[in-house]
Design a protein around this motif. Structure first.
Motif, short mmCIF file in Angstrom:
data_model
loop_
_atom_site.label_atom_id
_atom_site.label_comp_id
_atom_site.label_asym_id
_atom_site.label_seq_id
_atom_site.Cartn_x
_atom_site.Cartn_y
_atom_site.Cartn_z
N THR A 120 13.27 -74.77 -50.31
CA THR A 120 12.17 -73.93 -49.83
C THR A 120 12.48 -73.37 -48.45
O THR A 120 12.25 -72.18 -48.18
CB THR A 120 10.86 -74.75 -49.79
OG1 THR A 120 10.60 -75.26 -51.09
CG2 THR A 120 9.70 -73.89 -49.34
N LEU A 121 13.03 -74.19 -47.57
CA LEU A 121 13.39 -73.73 -46.23
C LEU A 121 14.47 -72.65 -46.29
O LEU A 121 14.38 -71.62 -45.61
CB LEU A 121 13.86 -74.90 -45.38
CG LEU A 121 14.26 -74.57 -43.95
CD1 LEU A 121 13.06 -74.06 -43.17
CD2 LEU A 121 14.85 -75.79 -43.28
N VAL A 122 15.49 -72.83 -47.12
CA VAL A 122 16.55 -71.83 -47.27
C VAL A 122 15.98 -70.54 -47.84
O VAL A 122 16.32 -69.44 -47.37
CB VAL A 122 17.68 -72.38 -48.16
CG1 VAL A 122 18.63 -71.28 -48.60
CG2 VAL A 122 18.43 -73.48 -47.44
N LEU A 123 15.09 -70.62 -48.80
CA LEU A 123 14.47 -69.43 -49.38
C LEU A 123 13.64 -68.68 -48.36
O LEU A 123 13.70 -67.45 -48.27
CB LEU A 123 13.63 -69.82 -50.59
CG LEU A 123 12.98 -68.68 -51.34
CD1 LEU A 123 14.05 -67.80 -51.97
CD2 LEU A 123 12.04 -69.20 -52.40
N ILE A 124 12.87 -69.39 -47.54
CA ILE A 124 12.07 -68.75 -46.51
C ILE A 124 12.95 -68.05 -45.49
O ILE A 124 12.69 -66.91 -45.10
CB ILE A 124 11.15 -69.78 -45.82
CG1 ILE A 124 10.04 -70.20 -46.78
CG2 ILE A 124 10.56 -69.23 -44.53
CD1 ILE A 124 9.21 -71.38 -46.29
N LEU A 125 14.04 -68.69 -45.06
CA LEU A 125 14.95 -68.07 -44.10
C LEU A 125 15.66 -66.85 -44.69
O LEU A 125 15.87 -65.85 -44.00
CB LEU A 125 15.97 -69.09 -43.60
CG LEU A 125 15.40 -70.22 -42.73
CD1 LEU A 125 16.49 -71.23 -42.42
CD2 LEU A 125 14.80 -69.66 -41.46
N LEU A 126 16.01 -66.90 -45.96
CA LEU A 126 16.66 -65.77 -46.62
C LEU A 126 15.71 -64.58 -46.72
O LEU A 126 16.09 -63.45 -46.42
CB LEU A 126 17.17 -66.18 -48.00
CG LEU A 126 17.91 -65.11 -48.78
CD1 LEU A 126 19.20 -64.74 -48.06
CD2 LEU A 126 18.20 -65.60 -50.18
#
Length: 122
Positions: free
Chosen positions: A23-29
């Motif tokens: 979820t964190l990686v998706l938000i940053l992307l």
């Protein structure tokens, strides 16, 4: 004490940590992809910038040719990202004079850029 240990282990299980990291990686992307177009008063982009790299991959195969192509596509004033730094490209002697002479006080407050400031040449 056993109840506290059971709650902790189910709350922070490997599956939960994996979902949190994804979820964190998706938000940053999504933030990196949407950021360039969410800015306010900047000139248009000739092409979609890559996350973290900006427009550098476009310029890998001949900068002059690609910048000329960008000028034809976006006009005499356009924006490019070099990495995460935003640059505004101004083309043509009339526009360069207007930017540097008529709006010199606005342009004089620019932060130093390692790509441009490579010596004390005036």
């Amino acid at each position: 004490m056993l109840l506290g240990d059971a709650t902790f282990s189910t709350l922070w299980s490997p599956v939960t940590l994996t979902y949190a990291a994804l979820t964190l990686v998706l938000i940053l992307l999504v933030k990196a992809l949407v950021k360039p177009y969410m800015s306010g008063n900047i000139p248009p982009f000739p092409a979609w910038p890559y996350p973290l790299l900006g427009h550098l991959p476009y310029l890998a195969s001949g900068q002059r040719h690609k910048l000329r192509e960008f000028r034809e596509k976006a006009g005499d004033i356009f924006s490019l990202y070099f990495g995460s730094d935003l640059f505004v490209i101004v083309n043509g002697p009339r526009l360069v004079k207007e930017v540097l002479v008529k709006h010199g006080d606005t342009m004089s407050a620019r932060p130093p850029q390692p790509y441009v400031d490579q010596g004390d040449y005036g």
